[in-house]
Design an enzyme around this catalytic site. Structure first.
Site, mmCIF file in Angstrom:
data_model
loop_
_atom_site.group_PDB
_atom_site.id
_atom_site.type_symbol
_atom_site.label_atom_id
_atom_site.label_comp_id
_atom_site.label_asym_id
_atom_site.label_seq_id
_atom_site.Cartn_x
_atom_site.Cartn_y
_atom_site.Cartn_z
ATOM 1 N N TYR A 290 15.937 0.326 -2.996
ATOM 2 C CA TYR A 290 17.228 0.799 -2.503
ATOM 3 C C TYR A 290 17.216 0.814 -0.977
ATOM 4 C CZ TYR A 290 15.530 5.330 -0.876
ATOM 5 O OH TYR A 290 14.891 6.312 -0.177
ATOM 6 N N TYR B 251 8.990 6.202 -6.405
ATOM 7 C CA TYR B 251 8.462 7.477 -5.913
ATOM 8 C C TYR B 251 7.531 8.010 -7.000
ATOM 9 C CZ TYR B 251 12.140 7.420 -2.343
ATOM 10 O OH TYR B 251 12.958 7.087 -1.296
ATOM 11 N N GLY C 61 0.789 -1.232 0.000
ATOM 12 C CA GLY C 61 0.000 0.000 0.000
ATOM 13 C C GLY C 61 0.818 1.276 0.000
ATOM 14 N N HIS C 62 2.102 1.196 -0.372
ATOM 15 C CA HIS C 62 2.973 2.365 -0.299
ATOM 16 C C HIS C 62 3.080 3.145 -1.605
ATOM 17 C CE1 HIS C 62 5.106 2.112 3.706
ATOM 18 N NE2 HIS C 62 4.360 1.020 3.710
#
Length: 535
Positions: free
Chosen positions: A197, A482, A118-119
């Site tokens: 990462y 991101y 869910g990120h």
């Protein structure tokens, strides 16, 4: 409304569901979708599942549905009432359930959103702006972890958090680890597929660089391992971002050696303590430090000690794969300007160093990693950049002016170099390798939902425009994990190269070719999934 385990008699179950839906006044279209899907699951799965804890709809149990939708979702900006909601959420218990879900969604022309942790920064694992009817397949109950120290490997299911993976590794060995994320609540399924990462990347590369095999469900509902999917698809899975090629069931990861003693530290400097000059120096050395040393910088406004005025705080947070004495020698030789002392250093185990960087209290036991809960839930907008030349002093000073205009901005600068510079940019889809000094994550956070969203989004975009002159160019690169929909979206008349080249550089066209061959009907898709063709 409670359900028992699915009856073996599918027709009896359908009658039960019909009665429940009618008594609950579910709209006919929604009821039909739910009933057809469940019936299809029954027919296509050889394993039963308890409906009450596997299948969530707003109409049958609004509170359970809300909890299932929101528990792992990180960005509150995508949980507002105005955001589209799934027809239902399905939480498989077994791999065969995932197969059945894919088969049934395809048969019923339902769009799938896949969620492991869910990120997703733009909520693409639980919101769809492009599809009118979509369902979420949430893999959070598929979290088995099988660590084999003898072969230096582990099989980890997609729903396990990276914190759980770290815990299960250290449970078997204090001298093995895995080079992945700093946020321990990340679902490993989506984490690795975007690159993954972490603080050991300069020593061992990314999590995706340390994957040996994978199990996925393809668009036909077949389970494939590396040999069955072929090397092209296996290449594509390691860094292309989630939701394009199939459902990740599990990764086989390569364990890496870690020392018994790991040293961590945090040293904070403000502008009044020559913070700008120190950050300029960090830019010049961070990618050239000993590969055992990772120093990231966390930057945000802070109150000054003498007045109510705000300043800029720069916190240098480090992890060193070794003891404090050797660390101090490395720092004295390479970055004495930070002024690191023995008092700043904490010698600990690798697992506790992970928890330190993740922000756990020093008293928290390793078992806290098993909770798998996000420590970070906000309304936020994020962006990313890669830097290839040090940002000059005047550039930093201009950035501080921008930051002091915003309520709660945050930026985290992560060093590259070491192993990251040695791996070719075509080795996997993640291309940000040699020549990159550091990666920037940009964030702005707020708490009042839609009320101030426009103001904060405008600030972020203006700041991003200001930084254009100081970051990578042609393309201005970005990190796919991101996620940033400002870069462009499928289905909006945009050329996918606008965002694809920023995430993947020259690897993007190869990804498109593999996608066209492996999933020609584009079953697995979202706003920034790999397309099957380019304009």
């Amino acid at each position: 409304m409670a359900f028992a385990v699915i009856p073996t008699n599918a027709n009896a179950f359908l009658v039960t569901l019909l009665v429940l839906s009618l008594s609950s006044s579910i709209p006919l279209s929604s009821a039909s979708i739910q009933q057809d899907f469940v019936m299809c699951l029954v027919d296509n799965s050889d394993a039963s599942f308890p409906m009450q804890t596997s299948f969530f709809t707003h109409d049958l149990n609004a509170s359970s549905f809300k909890l299932a939708l929101e528990t792992s979702a990180q960005n509150l900006r995508y949980l507002l009432p105005s955001n589209p909601k799934p027809e239902f959420i399905f939480e498989p218990l077994y791999e065969t359930h995932v197969q059945a879900a894919v088969v049934c969604a395809k048969k019923l022309s339902l769009h799938l959103r896949l969620r492991s942790g869910g990120h997703d920064y733009e909520g693409l694992s639980y919101v769809s702006e492009l599809e009118s009817a979509f369902v979420i397949v949430d893999l959070s109950k598929l979290r088995n972890i099988d660590v084999d120290v003898e072969s230096n490997s582990a099989w980890v299911h997609a729903g396990a958090s990276i914190g759980e993976v770290y815990y299960r590794i250290q449970e078997k060995s204090k001298i093995h680890g895995f080079p992945a994320g700093l946020c321990t609540s990340l679902g490993i399924g989506g984490h690795i597929i975007g690159g993954a990462y972490g603080s050991m990347m300069r020593k061992f590369g990314l999590g995706a660089d340390n994957v040996l095999d994978a199990r996925i469900v393809d668009a036909d509902g077949k389970i494939l391992n590396r040999a069955a999917m072929g090397e092209d698809v296996f290449w594509a899975l390691r860094g292309s971002g989630g939701g394009s090629f199939g459902v990740i069931l599990a990764w086989k990861i390569k364990l890496v050696p870690v020392p018994e003693t790991v040293t961590v530290f945090t040293v904070t400097r403000t502008l009044e303590q020559d913070g700008t000059k120190l950050l300029y120096k960090w830019q010049q050395v961070a990618d050239k430090l000993d590969e055992d040393l990772f120093i990231r910088v966390i930057i945000s406004p802070a109150k000054t000690s003498t007045s109510k005025e705000r300043t800029i705080s720069t916190s240098y947070q480090g992890q060193f794969l070794g003891d404090a004495n050797r660390l101090l020698q490395v720092m004295q030789r390479s970055f004495p300007e930070l002024g690191l002392t023995k008092k700043d250093c904490l010698e600990t185990s690798w697992i506790k160093s992970v928890m330190y960087i993740a922000g756990f209290p020093s008293t928290a036991p390793p078992e806290a990693l098993l909770a798998g809960k996000s420590l970070f839930k906000n309304y936020f907008k994020a962006k990313s950049d890669y830097v290839e030349e040090p940002i000059p002093i005047e550039g930093l000073e201009g950035l501080w002016e921008k930051f002091l205009q915003e309520d709660s901005p945050l930026t985290i600068w992560n060093p590259y170099g070491g192993m990251m510079a040695k791996i070719p940019e075509t080795e996997i889809p993640f291309p940000h390798r040699s020549g990159t000094l550091f990666k920037i994550q940009w964030l702005t956070l707020w708490q009042d939902g839609k009320a101030s969203e426009a103001k904060h989004m405008e600030w972020m975009r203006e700041m991003y425009t200001y930084m254009e002159q100081y970051v990578s160019k042609s393309p201005r690169s970005a990190y796919v994990n991101y996620r940033d929909l400002d870069l462009g979206m499928n289905g909006k008349g945009n050329d996918a190269r606008e965002w694809g080249n920023k995430y993947f550089k020259g690897n993007f066209e190869r990804l498109v070719k593999i996608k066209a061959k492996f999933d020609p009907e584009n079953f697995f898709r979202h706003e920034q999934s790999i397309p099957t063709e380019l304009e």
